[in-house]
Design an enzyme around this catalytic site. Structure first.
Site, PDB file in Angstrom:
ATOM      1  N   SER A   1       0.803  -1.212   0.000  1.00 58.90           N
ATOM      2  CA  SER A   1       0.000   0.000   0.000  1.00 58.90           C
ATOM      3  C   SER A   1       0.844   1.273   0.000  1.00 58.90           C
ATOM      4  CB  SER A   1      -0.958  -0.035   1.183  1.00 58.90           C
ATOM      5  OG  SER A   1      -1.867   1.020   1.092  1.00 58.90           O
ATOM      6  N   HIS A   2       0.703   2.073   1.059  1.00 62.20           N
ATOM      7  CA  HIS A   2       1.367   3.374   1.092  1.00 62.20           C
ATOM      8  C   HIS A   2       2.842   3.284   1.487  1.00 62.20           C
ATOM      9  CE1 HIS A   2      -0.083   2.344   5.054  1.00 62.20           C
ATOM     10  NE2 HIS A   2       0.902   3.048   5.539  1.00 62.20           N
TER      11      HIS A   2
ATOM     12  N   ASP B   1      -3.270   6.105  -3.157  1.00 62.18           N
ATOM     13  CA  ASP B   1      -2.075   5.500  -2.569  1.00 62.18           C
ATOM     14  C   ASP B   1      -1.541   4.370  -3.453  1.00 62.18           C
ATOM     15  OD1 ASP B   1      -4.059   3.643  -2.099  1.00 62.18           O
ATOM     16  OD2 ASP B   1      -3.200   3.003  -0.186  1.00 62.18           O
TER      17      ASP B   1
ATOM     18  N   ASP C   1      -1.699   1.106  -3.682  1.00 59.49           N
ATOM     19  CA  ASP C   1      -2.531   0.038  -4.242  1.00 59.49           C
ATOM     20  C   ASP C   1      -3.916   0.536  -4.641  1.00 59.49           C
ATOM     21  OD1 ASP C   1      -3.118   0.451  -1.534  1.00 59.49           O
ATOM     22  OD2 ASP C   1      -3.860  -1.590  -1.274  1.00 59.49           O
TER      23      ASP C   1
ATOM     24  N   ASP D   1      -6.429   1.960  -3.041  1.00 56.96           N
ATOM     25  CA  ASP D   1      -7.652   1.832  -2.245  1.00 56.96           C
ATOM     26  C   ASP D   1      -7.973   3.099  -1.442  1.00 56.96           C
ATOM     27  OD1 ASP D   1      -5.588   1.489  -0.451  1.00 56.96           O
ATOM     28  OD2 ASP D   1      -6.282  -0.439   0.334  1.00 56.96           O
ATOM     29  N   ARG D   2      -7.018   4.038  -1.385  1.00 57.42           N
ATOM     30  CA  ARG D   2      -7.299   5.248  -0.604  1.00 57.42           C
ATOM     31  C   ARG D   2      -7.375   6.470  -1.492  1.00 57.42           C
ATOM     32  NH1 ARG D   2      -3.910   5.573   4.485  1.00 57.42           N
ATOM     33  NH2 ARG D   2      -2.719   3.668   4.177  1.00 57.42           N
TER      34      ARG D   2
ATOM     35  N   LYS E   1     -11.766  -0.738   0.196  1.00 57.25           N
ATOM     36  CA  LYS E   1     -11.909   0.692   0.002  1.00 57.25           C
ATOM     37  C   LYS E   1     -11.456   1.012  -1.423  1.00 57.25           C
ATOM     38  CE  LYS E   1      -7.738   1.377   2.865  1.00 57.25           C
ATOM     39  NZ  LYS E   1      -7.453   0.078   3.463  1.00 57.25           N
TER      40      LYS E   1
HETATM   41  C1  VG1 Z   1      -3.440   2.043   8.222  1.00 56.26           C
HETATM   42  C2  VG1 Z   1      -4.676   2.896   8.392  1.00 56.26           C
HETATM   43  C3  VG1 Z   1      -5.917   2.029   8.358  1.00 56.26           C
HETATM   44  C4  VG1 Z   1      -5.926   1.232   7.046  1.00 56.26           C
HETATM   45  C5  VG1 Z   1      -4.625   0.448   6.917  1.00 56.26           C
HETATM   46  C6  VG1 Z   1      -4.521  -0.282   5.607  1.00 56.26           C
HETATM   47  O1  VG1 Z   1      -3.364   1.108   9.269  1.00 56.26           O
HETATM   48  O2  VG1 Z   1      -4.625   3.618   9.609  1.00 56.26           O
HETATM   49  O3  VG1 Z   1      -7.065   2.828   8.468  1.00 56.26           O
HETATM   50  O4  VG1 Z   1      -7.017   0.353   7.017  1.00 56.26           O
HETATM   51  O5  VG1 Z   1      -3.522   1.329   6.997  1.00 56.26           O
HETATM   52  O6  VG1 Z   1      -4.680   0.602   4.552  1.00 56.26           O
HETATM   53  P1  VG1 Z   1      -2.432   1.311  10.556  1.00 56.26           P
HETATM   54  O7  VG1 Z   1      -2.549   0.031  11.321  1.00 56.26           O
HETATM   55  O8  VG1 Z   1      -1.052   1.605  10.032  1.00 56.26           O
HETATM   56  O9  VG1 Z   1      -2.992   2.490  11.297  1.00 56.26           O
HETATM   57  V1  VG1 Z   1      -3.824   0.383   3.154  1.00 56.26           V
HETATM   58  O10 VG1 Z   1      -4.204   1.605   2.146  1.00 56.26           O
HETATM   59  O11 VG1 Z   1      -2.317   0.214   3.696  1.00 56.26           O
HETATM   60  O12 VG1 Z   1      -4.337  -1.142   2.551  1.00 56.26           O
HETATM   61 CO    CO Z   2      -3.743   1.147   0.302  1.00 52.18          CO
END
Ligand code: VG1
Ligand code: CO
Length: 546
Positions: free
Chosen positions: A116-117, A280, A282, A284-285, A379
Site C-alpha cells: 500500500s502506502h 495510494d 494500491d 484503495d485510498r 476501500k
Molecule cells: C493504516 C490505516 C488504516 C488502514 C490500513 C490499511 O493502518 O490507519 O485505516 O485500514 O492502513 O490501509 P495502521 O494500522 O497503520 O494504522 V492500506 O491503504 O495500507 O491497505
Molecule cells: Co492502500
C-alpha cells in the site's frame, strides 16, 4: 514437474491490519514468500476436493518484487491444484480492482501483492494478503489460521515450470492449470460505468471543469488514464505521475499532506483546478482537496454519505454507514439525519466485510482516507473521486460550498491525526501501557475540568458473526463528545508508529475556525500531557499531521 520442497517455520509472519508487510529483503530471502503463500493455501483449502475447479485472482501494485512474486504464486497455485489463475497484465491489479475481479469471476479468492502506502524499491517494503470469495480481506479468524500454519509448515508445493509472459493478454497453461492474463482495468471500468452517470461526468469536463489527479507513480495510473482522460474526456495532463514504477519514482505513495504536498500547494494556489485528488500505492485510498480547502477524510466520508443519492447507484438511498473507531463522528450525524444506522468498527477494512455482506451498510470509511461502498469489498480511491465528481456535477457548486453547507447543517467535527513514525518500539509500548494503566481511574472522572464519559481499550463484537476483537485502540471520550485516541499502527515495518487521533465537535456554524490545529490546540496539548508523548518518544513534533 510437481515439487514438494522441505522448509521450516519462519517467525513473525502474523498478518497485520492489511496482510503481511515486511521489507523486500525479508520477503525475497530464502523460502519466506513460498512459506507464507503455502500457509495461506493450507489455511483456506476446502476440506473436500481441495482447490479443484477453483479460480485464484493474483495481482499487485507494481512495486519492486511484484513480478517475481507473482511467478512464484502462479507456480504454487498450479502445484496446489487450482484450476485457474486470473492475473492482471503486467502483474497489475489495484486492490479495489482485485476485489472486483474476484466477485465478477466468482473466484475462490485472491492474493493481492502490495504494501500500500509504504515505500517501494529494493530497500522498501513488500506485502501480501488474501481476500476471500466476497472480494474482501480475510477476517481475523482466517488470518489467525494462516498464522498458525506459518508456525507448523514443513513443506511447500511448486512446479518446475518457466515464468509465464505477464505482458500479453492471453490464455496460457502452467501444468494442468489455466492462466488467464487479463486487462487489469476492464472489469473495474465496467463496474464504475454501472455505478455512475458517465454522460453527466463527460458534460462536466466538457464544460471546463478541471481535475488534478496524482497517481503517485503507483497502481492507479492506468485506471485513472482510462477513466478520466479516456472515458470522461478530461484533458491530457489531468493524471499526474500516471506510470506505475517499481520504486514509485522514489516517493512514498501515501496521499497525505506530507507526501502529496505538491498537489496540496497547487490546490491552495491561484492556478488551482476545481478538484485535486490522489491515491495510494494500491489504489484503495484517496485524498480530496477542493480549491483552497483540504477535505479531512472523515469529513469526506460524511459528505459522500450525505450526497450519495446524487449518483445513480445510490439514488434510492443508503442502508447504513460504518466507520472505524478513530474516524470522526461526522458520519454519525449524517446517519442520524438520514435515519439509518451507523456502525463503529476497529481499524481495517476487514471489519466492514460482514456488515456489507449482510446488507446492513452501503457506505464505509476510515479516517486514513479510505472510503468505499458495497460495490466491492475493499476501500476504493477512484470510486471516491468519481462520487465526488458526480456530486459536483449535480450540485454545480464548489467543494468549498459543499463543505460549508455541510457544516452549517450538521455541525463540524474538528479532527486531526498526529503520526509519530519509526519510534523506538519499547518506548511506544511503554507509552501505550502508561495510558492503559490510567484508563480505569479516568473513566467517570473529571480530567482538567473535562468530564470523562468513556476511557477504555476499544473492543468490537461483530454483530453478524459474534466474533470479538480486543485491544483496538485506547480512547478517552469526554462528555461533550471530544475524544483522544491512541493506537499503534499495524502496517509500519520499522520500529513503531504511534497514531494519536483528536476530535472536537462544534455545532455553532458562526464559531467555525479555518485552522484545524488551532481549533484542537487544547486537546492536542492534553493528549501530550496524558501520554507523555514528547518525553517518551523523544520527538518534539509528529512526523505527519493530517
Ligand atoms: C493504516 C490505516 C488504516 C488502514 C490500513 C490499511 O493502518 O490507519 O485505516 O485500514 O492502513 O490501509 P495502521 O494500522 O497503520 O494504522 V492500506 O491503504 O495500507 O491497505
Ligand atoms: Co492502500
Amino acid at each position: 514437474m510437481m515439487l514438494t520442497i522441505a522448509t521450516a517455520p519462519i517467525a513473525g509472519m502474523k498478518p497485520g491490519t492489511s496482510g503481511l508487510r515486511k521489507k523486500v529483503t525479508e520477503f525475497a530471502a530464502g523460502a519466506y514468500l513460498p512459506n507464507f503463500v503455502q500457509s495461506v493455501f493450507d489455511a483456506v483449502r476446502p476440506a473436500d476436493g481441495g482447490f479443484a475447479g477453483l479460480t485464484l485472482v493474483v495481482g499487485g501494485d507494481g512495486r519492486y518484487f511484484n513480478r517475481p512474486a507473482i511467478q512464484t504464486v502462479i507456480r504454487m497455485a498450479a502445484a496446489n491444484g487450482f484450476a485457474r489463475v486470473l492475473v492482471g497484465q503486467g502483474g497489475i491489479l489495484s486492490t479495489p480492482a482485485a476485489s472486483c475481479v474476484i466477485r465478477q469471476h466468482q473466484a475462490f479468492g485472491g492474493l493481492i501483492l502490495s504494501a500500500s502506502h509504504n515505500p517501494g524499491g529494493p530497500e522498501g517494503d513488500f506485502g501480501i494478503k488474501f481476500n476471500g470469495a466476497n472480494g474482501g480481506p480475510a477476517p481475523e479468524k482466517v488470518t489467525d489460521a494462516i498464522y498458525a500454519c506459518t508456525l507448523q509448515i514443513t513443506a511447500y508445493r511448486s512446479t518446475a515450470t518457466p515464468d509465464v509472459d505477464l505482458d500479453r493478454i492471453a490464455s496460457l497453461r502452467v501444468g494442468e492449470m489455466a492462466v488467464e492474463v487479463i486487462d487489469p482495468v476492464a472489469d473495474y471500468l465496467a463496474l464504475m460505468r454501472k455505478l455512475f452517470d458517465f454522460d453527466a461526468l463527460k458534460r462536466l469536463f466538457a464544460s471546463g471543469f478541471r481535475l488534478a489527479f496524482d497517481a503517485m507513480h503507483a497502481v492507479t495510473g492506468p485506471y485513472a488514464h482510462a477513466i478520466f482522460e479516456g472515458e470522461l474526456g478530461a484533458p491530457a495532463g489531468t493524471v499526474r505521475h500516471g506510470t506505475p514504477l517499481p520504486d514509485f519514482g522514489g516517493h512514498h505513495p501515501d496521499p497525505n499532506l506530507v507526501h502529496a504536498k505538491d498537489l496540496h500547494a497547487l490546490m491552495m494556489s491561484p492556478q488551482a483546478p476545481d478538484l485535486g485528488a490522489a491515491s495510494d500505492g494500491d489504489g484503495d485510498r484517496n485524498l480530496i482537496i477542493g480549491r483552497g480547502l483540504f477535505v479531512a477524510p472523515s469529513d469526506s466520508l460524511a459528505m459522500l454519505a450525505a450526497n450519495a443519492h446524487l449518483a445513480p447507484a445510490y439514488a434510492r438511498g443508503i442502508k447504513g454507514i460504518a466507520r472505524s473507531m478513530p474516524t470522526s463522528g461526522a458520519a454519525d450525524r449524517v446517519a442520524q439525519a438520514l435515519g439509518v444506522p451507523c456502525f463503529e468498527t476497529p481499524t481495517g477494512w476487514k471489519f466492514f466485510g460482514n456488515l456489507l455482506d449482510a446488507g446492513e451498510v452501503t457506505i464505509c470509511g476510515e479516517e486514513s482516507a479510505g472510503t468505499g461502498s458495497d460495490h466491492v469489498r475493499e476501500k476504493d480511491g477512484l470510486w471516491a473521486v468519481l462520487l465526488w465528481l458526480s456530486i459536483l456535477a449535480v450540485r454545480q457548486q464548489s467543494v468549498q460550498q459543499i463543505a460549508h453547507d455541510h457544516w452549517a447543517r450538521h455541525g463540524r467535527n474538528y479532527y486531526t491525526r498526529h503520526d509519530y513514525e519509526e519510534v523506538d518500539s519499547a518506548a511506544a509500548a511503554g507509552l501505550m501501557q502508561a495510558v492503559r494503566d490510567q484508563l480505569p481511574a479516568l473513566a467517570g472522572s473529571v480530567l482538567e475540568g473535562r468530564p470523562v464519559a468513556i476511557a477504555d481499550d476499544f473492543s468490537y463484537l461483530d454483530p453478524i458473526d459474534g466474533s470479538l476483537s480486543q485491544h483496538q485502540g485506547l480512547r478517552v471520550v469526554f462528555a461533550d463528545g471530544s475524544r483522544i485516541v491512541y493506537r499503534l499502527s499495524g502496517t509500519g515495518t520499522s520500529g513503531a508508529t504511534l497514531r494519536v487521533y483528536i476530535e472536537r465537535y462544534e455545532g455553532d456554524a458562526s464559531r467555525h475556525q479555518l485552522d484545524t490545529q488551532a481549533a484542537l490546540a487544547d486537546l492536542i496539548a492534553l493528549a501530550d500531557r496524558l501520554a507523555g508523548i514528547r518525553q517518551r518518544t523523544g520527538r518534539a513534533a509528529p512526523s505527519v499531521i493530517t
